[in-house]
Design an enzyme around this catalytic site. Structure first.
Site, PDB file in Angstrom:
ATOM      1  N   SER A   1      62.335-127.042 -25.779  1.00 29.29           N
ATOM      2  CA  SER A   1      62.090-126.429 -24.477  1.00 29.29           C
ATOM      3  C   SER A   1      63.227-125.543 -23.976  1.00 29.29           C
ATOM      4  O   SER A   1      63.106-124.924 -22.929  1.00 29.29           O
ATOM      5  CB  SER A   1      61.759-127.507 -23.446  1.00 29.29           C
ATOM      6  OG  SER A   1      62.878-128.319 -23.253  1.00 29.29           O
TER       7      SER A   1
ATOM      8  N   LYS B   1      61.485-132.361 -14.728  1.00 33.82           N
ATOM      9  CA  LYS B   1      62.334-131.170 -14.767  1.00 33.82           C
ATOM     10  C   LYS B   1      62.323-130.464 -13.422  1.00 33.82           C
ATOM     11  O   LYS B   1      63.369-130.013 -12.920  1.00 33.82           O
ATOM     12  CB  LYS B   1      61.839-130.217 -15.856  1.00 33.82           C
ATOM     13  CG  LYS B   1      62.118-130.746 -17.261  1.00 33.82           C
ATOM     14  CD  LYS B   1      61.508-129.823 -18.293  1.00 33.82           C
ATOM     15  CE  LYS B   1      61.849-130.289 -19.702  1.00 33.82           C
ATOM     16  NZ  LYS B   1      61.151-129.509 -20.725  1.00 33.82           N
TER      17      LYS B   1
END
Ligand code: ADP
Length: 852
Positions: free
Chosen positions: A743, A786
């Site tokens: 990511s 996140k």
């Protein structure tokens, strides 16, 4: 004993002092040796000696108090038995000791003590001389009648016993073959006599006296046996021998001595244990095993190490809740209220737990899935487990599995091992005392593996509803039904849970909390709990919401609320000191009275002197109530803030971008830094990166190189070949933490684009997303955590992959309102969003390069 005539014992004998019993010539005794003196004797005489002589020792019954055996030698009994040490067995458990098997040879008398240390040695005189007896016709004639009478009783006694038992048959034969003089000693040690009586027989050096003393004992034994046989019609043949050798003294109405009472007590204990076993509700199979063990126990001398082991085993078996359970009280409405009262937020988790409970209310079938709460530490996984037990009215037990790497931890050790014990499941059941508790298997993701087997594999059986009704712990060695137990597991990540185990559980993700949720949790649950724990009241301390927010943002950086809870605890401790000091002063007459709450708060708030708290402390004045915890007080108690908003500062030069990472501890923001220098086109990566992350870095560089012209990216010498004469260094700070995953792709691209374009990345934007070589942005996991991390860090915009849009729904509305989301499906969109004014492809000002 026939051999006794040939033996002339040494004139100096080391002395073994025994508390446990009295050894008579011709008999054998097992005695446990653990006092320092006796241990020395065994070590330096028996274990080191090589001759037969060295195995002969003097056994002296120690009549004094056993506890006073340590230092000074107690006054010794004058007469003892010379004995042959036949066997020495050493053990370290539960403490170092030897078990000694000794056979008595003949009496001796201590003439003089030669030395006391390290073990006593004495000059002795042998008292029993068998040849003398056989030669002295006169004495035999005198004794004739006595010995004949004795022989008659002995035969009568032996014939009352079960002849089919080999030992009894052998004894019968011995009666005819042994010299009569040896019989009193041997029979006294066989029949039920107290130590006191044995001691009297030992002291009876004259044979006549010995016969006279033993006959009443024999008669008593015979009478006792007769009575017993009358009262107890023989039921089980096997029991007969035990009964015969240990008749119940109480029936004989003979007052027993204290030592005797102890033995009696032990025997009574075993009988009690047997009764408990018979009345307990254990399974048929377990009952059979227990009865067999208790039979063994009855025949075992207590000094045998196995005696304690078997007894412990039987006691555990009796204690286990085979059939004992609490009654479930399950009412969904009450459960909902209780869960809501105990926990703020966690809507998804609470919803699933209620569904689970509802199904159980409708169908009382336990073969449901096993719930596994997965989330960062301190988000309330354990405490929800505890609430579930509370709603069901069940007992709760937590089994910490972190670091467990031996399957015996789950399934117990076999009883053949020294120090063996049952596994944690059986132990837990014993602790809670019912067979339907809630077991919380904490940290299943941290199970280890070792040579001692895989504990995860052992857990499979426990957690499988099809198998766990007959869970067999190695220690118990019989099946125990675990199907009534409600198992709940917790983990920080599913990545390290073995797939087979994962398959048996239903995963419920418990994400971290937003700042607002944390504030609510702090004020509704944590602060009241801390106040109570510290004996404070809201009239004494006030923590406003802004302070809580300060603690959350400046003193903690976590997904859960554990450190927040700790910090609040620290504040309460500090305030408790002030309050206690204040109370002390208050008792003095000249103390100014304490103002009422409202006024004082105003006073403190108005009082902008930063060190208000410490100053009051210096002056030793009691604080005004309530103590208001403002930022200055916070700084005073917790020290300077640990985390500052460093974002904008770090983005003050090109080549830095903020990524978002997921860790088992929740989401985190991550800076990616890049620099370039003259070189040969090498890429250096630092910061403990995994393979996937390294690949992302290569992908990013390749994509940028292929699109360098489009974006007008050049290296230091102005060339579009970015790696020409250039080395690139990419660093992911916090180098001690291993990082992996795809990511970070978009972040690396953005960071490098900034480096090569010389432009700054916006300081309020964070991003996440996987990239492909063609510049597409692929979805990634952990979006909620996140985004929360970005929110915690005070960022304003978050770039996420387009296909992650659906994940935004899970995020609390207030967080969504505070942030702007950029949904990107390709890298162009990412770069446009990351740079002020966009990163659009600029038409290149064509410049003719003369090739001439
Ligand atoms: P975990 O098992 O997830 O590591 P715990 O269950 O031990 O965390 O929780 C730590 C502390 O935080 C507990 O005191 C718990 O009561 C508190 N806590 C966590 N989440 C909440 C919540 N949503 N509401 C109230 N208290 C909470």
């Amino acid at each position: 004993m026939a051999a006794g005539s040939a033996i002339q014992i040494p004139s100096r004998l080391p002395l073994l002092l025994t508390h446990e019993g009295v050894l008579l010539p011709g008999s054998t005794m097992r005695t446990s040796v653990d006092s320092p003196r006796n241990m020395q004797l065994v070590r330096s005489r028996l274990l080191k000696g090589t001759s037969l002589r060295s195995t002969i020792i003097g056994v002296i019954p120690n009549t004094s108090d056993p506890t006073s055996d340590c230092d000074d030698l107690p006054s010794l009994h004058r007469i003892g038995t010379a004995a042959l040490a036949v066997q020495v067995v050493g053990s370290n458990w539960p403490k170092p000791h030897y078990t000694l098997l000794v056979t008595g040879l003949c009496r001796f008398q201590i003439l003089q003590l030669l030395k006391e240390k390290p073990y006593p040695v004495a000059e002795v005189e042998q008292l029993d001389r068998l040849e003398q007896f056989t030669n002295q016709h006169k004495s035999e004639e005198e004794l004739g009648e006595l010995s004949e009478q004795f022989y008659k009783y002995a035969v009568q006694l032996v014939e009352m016993l079960d002849m089919s038992v080999p030992a009894v048959a052998k004894l019968r034969r011995l009666l005819d073959n042994l010299p009569r003089e040896a019989l009193p000693d041997i029979l006294t040690s066989i029949i039920r006599t107290s130590n006191q009586e044995k001691l009297q027989i030992l002291d009876a050096v004259r044979l006549e006296e010995r016969f006279k003393m033993t006959i009443p004992l024999l008669v008593r034994q015979i009478e006792g046996l007769k009575l017993l046989q009358k009262t107890r019609k023989p039921k089980q043949d096997d029991d007969k021998r035990v009964v015969a050798i240990r008749p119940n003294r109480r029936i004989n109405h003979i007052p027993s001595t204290t030592e005797d009472e102890e033995e009696e007590e032990d025997h009574d204990d075993v009988v009690m244990l047997e009764k408990k076993i018979r009345t307990s509700s254990m399974s048929e199979q377990a009952l059979k095993v227990c009865l067999k063990e208790i039979k063994r126990l009855k025949k075992m001398p207590q000094s045998m190490p196995e005696y304690a082991l078997t007894r412990n085993y039987l006691e555990l078996m009796v204690e286990l809740p085979w059939n004992k359970s609490t009654k479930d009280r399950l009412e969904i409405r009450a459960a909902r209220i209780l869960l809501d009262n105990d926990h703020y937020a966690m809507e998804k988790l609470k919803k699933r737990v209620l569904e689970y409970l509802a199904v159980r209310q409708l169908k009382n079938n336990l073969k449901g899935p096993i719930l596994c709460f997965v989330g960062p530490p301190g988000v309330g996984k354990t405490s929800v487990g505890r609430s579930i037990a509370k709603t069901l009215g069940r007992e709760f037990h937590r089994i910490a599995l972190g670091g467990v790497c031996d399957q015996s931890d789950i399934r117990g050790h076999r009883r053949t091992y020294v120090g063996s014990m049952p596994g944690r499941i059986i132990n837990g059941l014993k602790t809670v005392g019912v067979n339907n508790p809630v077991f919380l298997l904490d940290e299943v993701d941290k199970l280890g593996k070792s040579l001692q087997g895989d504990p995860a594999a052992a857990l499979l059986e426990v957690l499988d509803p099809e198998q766990n009704h007959s869970f067999t712990d190695h220690y118990l060695n019989v099946a125990f039904d675990l199907s009534q137990v409600l198992f709940i597991a917790t983990a920080n990540t599913t990545a390290t849970i073995p797939p087979a185990l994962l398959d048996r559980m239903e995963i419920i993700q418990v994400p971290g909390y937003t700042q607002e949720e944390k504030i609510e949790i702090a004020h509704r649950h944590l602060i009241p709990k801390q106040l109570e724990q510290h004996g404070l009241t809201p009239q004494q301390i006030q923590i406003p919401q802004v302070t809580t927010l300060d603690i959350i943002t400046r003193y903690t950086r976590e997904a859960g609320v554990r450190s927040l809870d700790r910090k609040l605890g620290a504040i309460c401790r500090a305030v408790a000191v002030k309050v206690a000091e204040g109370q002390h002063k208050e008792t003095k007459p000249d103390r100014a009275e304490v103002g009422d709450g409202e006024d004082c708060r105003e006073h403190v708030t108005e009082d902008t002197k930063p060190e208000s708290i410490s100053e009051t402390a210096d002056l030793a004045l009691p604080p005004e109530m309530p103590i208001l915890i403002d930022f200055h007080a916070l700084k005073d108690i917790l020290g300077p803030p640990m985390y500052e908003m460093e974002v904008s500062e770090r983005l003050s030069q090109p080549g830095v971008a903020i990524g978002l990472a997921w860790t088992p501890l929740g989401g985190e923001i991550m800076f990616v830094e890049a620099s370039r220098m003259e070189g040969e086109g090498q890429l250096t990566l630092t910061g403990q990166l995994g393979d996937v992350m390294k690949e992302s870095a290569h992908l990013a560089i390749s994509w940028l190189r292929s699109n360098a012209k489009r974006y007008q990216l050049t290296n230091a010498s102005g060339s579009f070949d970015l790696l020409d004469n250039t080395d690139i260094h990419l660093h992911f700070p916090a180098g001690a933490v291993t990082k992996d995953g795809p990511s970070a792709g978009v972040t690396i691209v953005t960071c490098l684009a900034s480096l090569f374009s010389g432009r700054l990345v916006c300081s309020d934007v964070a991003m996440t997303g996987e990239i492909t070589l063609r510049g597409l942005v692929l979805p990634v996991g952990g979006i909620k955590d996140k985004v929360l991390a970005a929110h915690r860090a005070g960022l304003k915009r978050v770039i996420i992959p387009q296909r992650n849009e659906k994940d935004l729904e899970e995020i609390a509305v207030n967080v969504r309102q505070d942030l702007r989301f950029v949904l990107a499906s390709c890298l162009d969109e990412v770069l446009n969003a990351a740079f002020d004014g966009g990163f659009a492809v600029k038409p290149r000002v064509e410049r003719l390069n003369s090739k001439l």
